[in-house]
Design a protein around this motif. Structure first.
Motif, PDB file in Angstrom:
ATOM      1  N   GLN A 339       0.816  -1.213   0.000  1.00 26.90           N
ATOM      2  CA  GLN A 339       0.000   0.000   0.000  1.00 26.90           C
ATOM      3  C   GLN A 339       0.853   1.268   0.000  1.00 26.90           C
ATOM      4  O   GLN A 339       0.457   2.296  -0.524  1.00 26.90           O
ATOM      5  N   ASP A 340       2.059   1.182   0.607  1.00 27.95           N
ATOM      6  CA  ASP A 340       2.884   2.378   0.718  1.00 27.95           C
ATOM      7  C   ASP A 340       3.946   2.468  -0.373  1.00 27.95           C
ATOM      8  O   ASP A 340       4.792   3.343  -0.338  1.00 27.95           O
ATOM      9  N   ALA A 341       3.928   1.534  -1.324  1.00 31.04           N
ATOM     10  CA  ALA A 341       4.923   1.566  -2.395  1.00 31.04           C
ATOM     11  C   ALA A 341       4.535   2.610  -3.433  1.00 31.04           C
ATOM     12  O   ALA A 341       3.392   2.688  -3.859  1.00 31.04           O
ATOM     13  N   SER A 342       5.495   3.405  -3.835  1.00 36.15           N
ATOM     14  CA  SER A 342       5.245   4.444  -4.835  1.00 36.15           C
ATOM     15  C   SER A 342       5.598   3.912  -6.215  1.00 36.15           C
ATOM     16  O   SER A 342       6.444   3.030  -6.373  1.00 36.15           O
ATOM     17  N   LEU A 343       4.959   4.486  -7.215  1.00 34.89           N
ATOM     18  CA  LEU A 343       5.223   4.065  -8.583  1.00 34.89           C
ATOM     19  C   LEU A 343       6.490   4.716  -9.101  1.00 34.89           C
ATOM     20  O   LEU A 343       6.987   5.702  -8.553  1.00 34.89           O
ATOM     21  N   GLY A 344       7.009   4.169 -10.186  1.00 41.49           N
ATOM     22  CA  GLY A 344       8.185   4.733 -10.819  1.00 41.49           C
ATOM     23  C   GLY A 344       9.490   4.344 -10.181  1.00 41.49           C
ATOM     24  O   GLY A 344      10.516   4.991 -10.443  1.00 41.49           O
ATOM     25  N   GLN A 345       9.520   3.308  -9.332  1.00 37.43           N
ATOM     26  CA  GLN A 345      10.744   2.881  -8.675  1.00 37.43           C
ATOM     27  C   GLN A 345      11.431   1.746  -9.418  1.00 37.43           C
ATOM     28  O   GLN A 345      12.652   1.741  -9.589  1.00 37.43           O
ATOM     29  N   VAL A 346      10.644   0.762  -9.857  1.00 35.99           N
ATOM     30  CA  VAL A 346      11.192  -0.399 -10.539  1.00 35.99           C
ATOM     31  C   VAL A 346      10.154  -0.908 -11.532  1.00 35.99           C
ATOM     32  O   VAL A 346       8.945  -0.766 -11.319  1.00 35.99           O
ATOM     33  N   SER A 347      10.639  -1.464 -12.637  1.00 37.60           N
ATOM     34  CA  SER A 347       9.734  -2.005 -13.637  1.00 37.60           C
ATOM     35  C   SER A 347       9.211  -3.359 -13.177  1.00 37.60           C
ATOM     36  O   SER A 347       9.914  -4.121 -12.506  1.00 37.60           O
ATOM     37  N   PHE A 348       7.973  -3.656 -13.552  1.00 38.94           N
ATOM     38  CA  PHE A 348       7.357  -4.921 -13.169  1.00 38.94           C
ATOM     39  C   PHE A 348       7.602  -6.017 -14.204  1.00 38.94           C
ATOM     40  O   PHE A 348       6.953  -7.066 -14.154  1.00 38.94           O
ATOM     41  N   SER A 349       8.535  -5.796 -15.114  1.00 37.92           N
ATOM     42  CA  SER A 349       8.907  -6.794 -16.103  1.00 37.92           C
ATOM     43  C   SER A 349      10.417  -6.797 -16.247  1.00 37.92           C
ATOM     44  O   SER A 349      11.064  -5.737 -16.201  1.00 37.92           O
ATOM     45  N   VAL A 350      10.982  -7.979 -16.432  1.00 38.48           N
ATOM     46  CA  VAL A 350      12.426  -8.085 -16.595  1.00 38.48           C
ATOM     47  C   VAL A 350      12.872  -7.535 -17.948  1.00 38.48           C
ATOM     48  O   VAL A 350      14.055  -7.252 -18.131  1.00 38.48           O
ATOM     49  N   PHE A 351      11.959  -7.379 -18.877  1.00 38.82           N
ATOM     50  CA  PHE A 351      12.283  -6.839 -20.194  1.00 38.82           C
ATOM     51  C   PHE A 351      12.014  -5.345 -20.305  1.00 38.82           C
ATOM     52  O   PHE A 351      12.035  -4.794 -21.418  1.00 38.82           O
ATOM     53  N   GLY A 352      11.711  -4.693 -19.195  1.00 46.06           N
ATOM     54  CA  GLY A 352      11.541  -3.258 -19.199  1.00 46.06           C
ATOM     55  C   GLY A 352      10.248  -2.815 -19.847  1.00 46.06           C
ATOM     56  O   GLY A 352       9.181  -3.434 -19.673  1.00 46.06           O
ATOM     57  N   SER A 353      10.330  -1.749 -20.624  1.00 52.80           N
ATOM     58  CA  SER A 353       9.133  -1.182 -21.247  1.00 52.80           C
ATOM     59  C   SER A 353       8.513  -2.138 -22.260  1.00 52.80           C
ATOM     60  O   SER A 353       7.282  -2.189 -22.395  1.00 52.80           O
TER      61      SER A 353
END
Length: 489
Positions: A339-353
């Motif tokens: 709940q307290d994690a902010s966006l824009g810290q790490v990608s949710f995929s190992v292949f990036g964008s």
């Protein structure tokens, strides 16, 4: 001391402006979805004429029910776009961390959208859609004065009785499943226990419905795409087929005209007309294939089939890899909530964008496939809406079905490992998400059903195309031999 008070005031002012900005953005997004859903519903709604004066009441009831249906469909569309919007927002903030023009796109806004979708989904499923259905079917209590308020009173009473019945069933099920003191204490908490537990059951039903509809829809997509696109000419003479079809159409037309002109010929004109309509439909399809350009004929259809095959195969591979992760790592379970994690810290995929874009495409593709499979299944075929010919009760049923499917999409995608984006808000409070056996069997069931439907559909499709290309479908069927022992075949 004055500087500290000014800093605290500036902080409160900043929080106030951020909250106002989030409210404005959420309102604009929902208004856009509502307008889009209004056009969709009016496209399928059956036109009803309320010209008489005593029909003003029915017209008002119709408008209110349509407004509730539009609200529910907007919530369903928002639930579909919730996870893709969150993934894209994370990648945008990761790529442009200090851009001034996208500072409005933050974790607080995304968390607020998840909470609003969860709240409106509960509100629509539990109250609004039952109210809309009972409101359209109500006439007021016997002996009461007719009018809108009489219908509202009757609908409210029926809805209250239904709510008590459902809450009683949930209370009994909760008491049977949990016998400890904490469970008994939670039975008296309506907002923190009843509604999340009830929505957990609805979400489990929606996830199971997605499990059954998605593999069937994935296989049906190949058939639908084959009907919409122009197939290439594979070992067939299209000019000859078109010429034969035109001659056959002309022959049937002459037979119909001769049957009308002469009273001596005993012809079944209705049967000949049906045959003529079938031949004309076949001739139009052949002309469409004949007019298609070589690029459209030889490149469009193969690319579309390869695209569907690649997306389906990628989904199955991701799910199979997720099954291995479930066996080796407990972090693969879809129960982690940050709940307290902010966006824009790490990608949710190992292949990036690129991996994030692939996740968004797969999520939307699976949702479209589940909708196609839902309306193609024998149980729900009658719910398929028709243009300008869908009654209000069927619109309510479609809105409820789409909301159940769409609200289960985030849980569905996270359970299968299509994305590693955490389930925010109350979406991650479902008790069954922490059960390893349910999650493991769900992944295995999806992989097995999808692979079976895909192999069956592709193999049958290739076999049918080869039979049609070589002209084997024109051969006469063999006559079965007699079963009598005295007469050899």
């Amino acid at each position: 001391m004055a500087s500290a008070e000014q800093d605290a005031l500036a902080l409160r002012e900043q929080l106030f402006h951020e909250r106002v900005r989030e409210c404005i953005i959420c309102t604009l997004l929902f208004t856009s979805l509502y307008i889009l859903c209004h056009f969709i519903i009016t496209h399928f709604k059956k036109h009803t004429d309320f010209a008489a004066e005593h029909d003003d009441e029915d017209a008002a009831v119709n408008r209110i029910a349509l407004g509730l249906c539009t609200f529910t469909l907007a919530v369903a569309l928002g639930a579909v776009l919730l996870l893709p919007f969150s993934i894209i927002s994370n990648e945008v903030l990761l790529s442009f961390p200090r851009n001034y023009y996208i500072q409005w796109l933050n974790g607080s806004l995304v968390h607020g959208l998840w909470n609003l979708v969860f709240l409106f989904s509960n509100l629509s499923l539990v109250f609004l859609m039952p109210f809309a259905y009972f409101f359209t079917e109500s006439e007021g209590f016997a002996g009461s004065k007719k009018g809108i308020m009489a219908r509202v009173y009757e609908t409210s009473v029926v809805l209250l009785l239904l709510t008590l019945l459902v809450l009683g069933m949930v209370w009994v099920a909760s008491a049977i499943m949990g016998n400890d003191a904490a469970s008994r204490q939670s039975l008296y908490d309506l907002w923190e226990y009843y509604l999340p537990y009830l929505y957990s059951c609805i979400s489990l039903f929606g996830v199971l419905l997605l499990l059954l509809c998605t593999p069937f829809g994935l296989s049906t997509m190949f058939t639908v795409m084959g009907q919409l696109l122009v197939k290439p000419w594979l070992l067939e003479d299209l000019d000859e087929q078109l010429s034969c079809t035109r001659l056959e159409e002309a022959a049937v037309s002459r037979r119909i005209c001769s049957g009308k002109a002469s009273c001596w010929l005993n012809l079944n004109v209705e049967l000949l007309r049906e045959q003529l309509f079938a031949i004309r439909s076949k001739r139009r399809k052949l002309e469409l294939r004949h007019r298609a350009s070589p690029w459209q004929r030889n490149l469009g259809y193969p690319l579309a089939m390869l695209g569907l095959l690649a997306l389906t195969g990628t989904s199955v591979l991701i799910v199979c890899f997720h099954v291995l992760e479930l066996l080796l790592d407990d972090a693969a379970m879809p129960q982690g909530i940050q709940q307290d994690a902010s966006l824009g810290q790490v990608s949710f995929s190992v292949f990036g964008s690129f991996g994030a874009a692939l996740q968004v495409i797969l999520i939307l593709y699976l949702m479209v496939s589940s909708v196609v499979g839902f309306y193609s299944s024998p149980l729900f075929t009658r719910l398929l809406p028709a243009r300008q010919d869908t009654p209000l009760t069927k619109i309510i049923g479609n809105c409820v079905s789409l909301l159940v499917l769409s609200s289960a999409l985030p849980v569905f995608s996270r359970t299968l490992g299509i994305t590693w984006f955490d389930l925010l808000g109350d979406f991650g409070r479902f008790n069954w998400l922490g059960n390893f056996y349910i999650v493991f069997l769900y992944n295995m069931g999806f992989a097995a059903l999808t692979t079976l439907c895909l192999v069956k559909r592709v193999s049958w499709g290739v076999q049918a195309e080869l039979i049609r290309a070589f002209g084997l479908h024109k051969l006469p069927l063999p006559t079965p031999c007699s079963l009598h022992l005295t007469q050899p075949c």
